[in-house]
Scaffold this active site. Structure first.
Site, short mmCIF file in Angstrom:
data_model
loop_
_atom_site.label_atom_id
_atom_site.label_comp_id
_atom_site.label_asym_id
_atom_site.label_seq_id
_atom_site.Cartn_x
_atom_site.Cartn_y
_atom_site.Cartn_z
CB SER A 123 -0.86 -0.02 1.27
OG SER A 123 -1.38 1.25 1.58
CE1 TYR B 13 -3.75 -1.75 5.36
CE2 TYR B 13 -2.83 0.45 5.09
CZ TYR B 13 -3.39 -0.68 4.55
OH TYR B 13 -3.58 -0.77 3.18
#
Length: 304
Positions: free
Chosen positions: A143, A156
């Site tokens: 990401s 995350y």
């Protein structure tokens, strides 16, 4: 590499970015094995392949944190296709909240899926890709959080930074075997990744991130409607693989972030000379990295 009739295994391959990659791979003539957890998503994916007149993928139910099941899946893929050439570690969860209030369950769940799931894929599939000697490719989908941090995404972000570091190093290790390795860092994509917190496993129920406010989460999820089509992400992944790029960036809007990271990093360097001994060690490290990237196996002796 010509991908025609090559085989690929994609975790989380029946929805979102995983399904976008699967469709791009299918258009390139690849044969597919796709892992899934949601039966409805699997049926939708199966319908797409049937409607397109394509070979049906091998669908395999898998929780990527389940090491025993992952080993079974790897054997099933090899048994079904004979050889496996491409591994795409895509499955992940997007969970947000204040990191300073996180519990062990928060860390264990998010890191277990986003980093541990990649580890399980690598441990089970790398030996199989090496064994046939035809080369291949490994794609780890991270990401933009692998570069950009934020106040609500601590765990995350940590998981994506970890995937980034692992992938960059693994590229050196696998170059001698003609196995490419790519890190994919998508930005905002039109998927349902935002709802991960609504699917939290019971064994990780103790959370310090606060009660899930479904209405608030759905409002946040509305931003994903503005995201890139997952199929476009898939096309860019295929192109990056074909060009054997170590880093595949899919979204053009992050230029200001990279500029800020670069400038802040350069400004943080001490403005002072370094001793010759340390300079020589760093020269050897850079030289060893370049050699590894070109396909040479590098040992510790090459670093001193």
């Amino acid at each position: 590499m010509d991908w025609q009739r090559r085989t690929a295994f994609i975790t989380g391959g029946v929805s979102g970015i995983g399904f976008g990659i699967a469709r791009a791979f299918s258009d390139a003539g690849m044969r597919l094995a796709l892992s899934y957890r949601n039966e409805s998503y699997k049926e939708d994916a199966a319908k797409w392949f049937a409607d397109q007149g394509r070979e049906a993928p091998l669908f395999l139910k898998l929780d990527v944190t389940d090491r025993a099941r992952f080993a079974e899946v790897a054997d099933e893929v090899e048994s079904h296709f004979g050889k496996i050439h491409v591994l795409v570690n895509n499955a992940g969860v997007s969970v947000f909240g204040p990191t300073d209030e996180a519990t062990y369950d928060d860390y264990d769940w998010i890191m277990g899926v986003n980093f541990g799931g990649n580890v399980n894929g690598l441990v089970n599939f790398i030996p199989k890709i090496k064994a046939h000697g035809e080369g291949g490719h490994i794609v780890n989908v991270a990401s933009m959080a692998a570069f950009i941090s934020g106040p609500q995404a601590g765990i995350y972000t940590a998981s994506k930074f970890a995937v980034r570091g692992l992938t960059e190093c693994l590229r050196y290790n696998l170059a001698p075997y003609n196995i490419g390795v790519s890190l994919v860092c998508p930005g905002l994509t039109n998927t349902n990744a935002w709802d991960s917190a609504l699917r939290r496993p019971e064994e990780f129920k103790e959370s310090g991130l606060g009660e899930v406010d479904k209405a608030e989460l759905e409002k946040f999820g509305g931003a994903f409607d503005l995201g890139m089509d997952p199929r476009e992400v898939g096309d860019k992944v295929l192109k990056g693989m074909t060009e054997n790029r170590g880093l595949i960036l899919t979204h053009p809007e992050h230029g200001p972030d990279f500029k800020e990271i670069y400038e802040a990093s350069m400004a943080a360097l001490p403005d002072e000379p370094a001793p010759e001994g340390r300079l020589e060690i760093e020269r050897l490290r850079r030289e060893a990295n370049r050699a590894a990237a070109s396909g040479k196996k590098v040992d510790l002796d090459d670093l001193t």
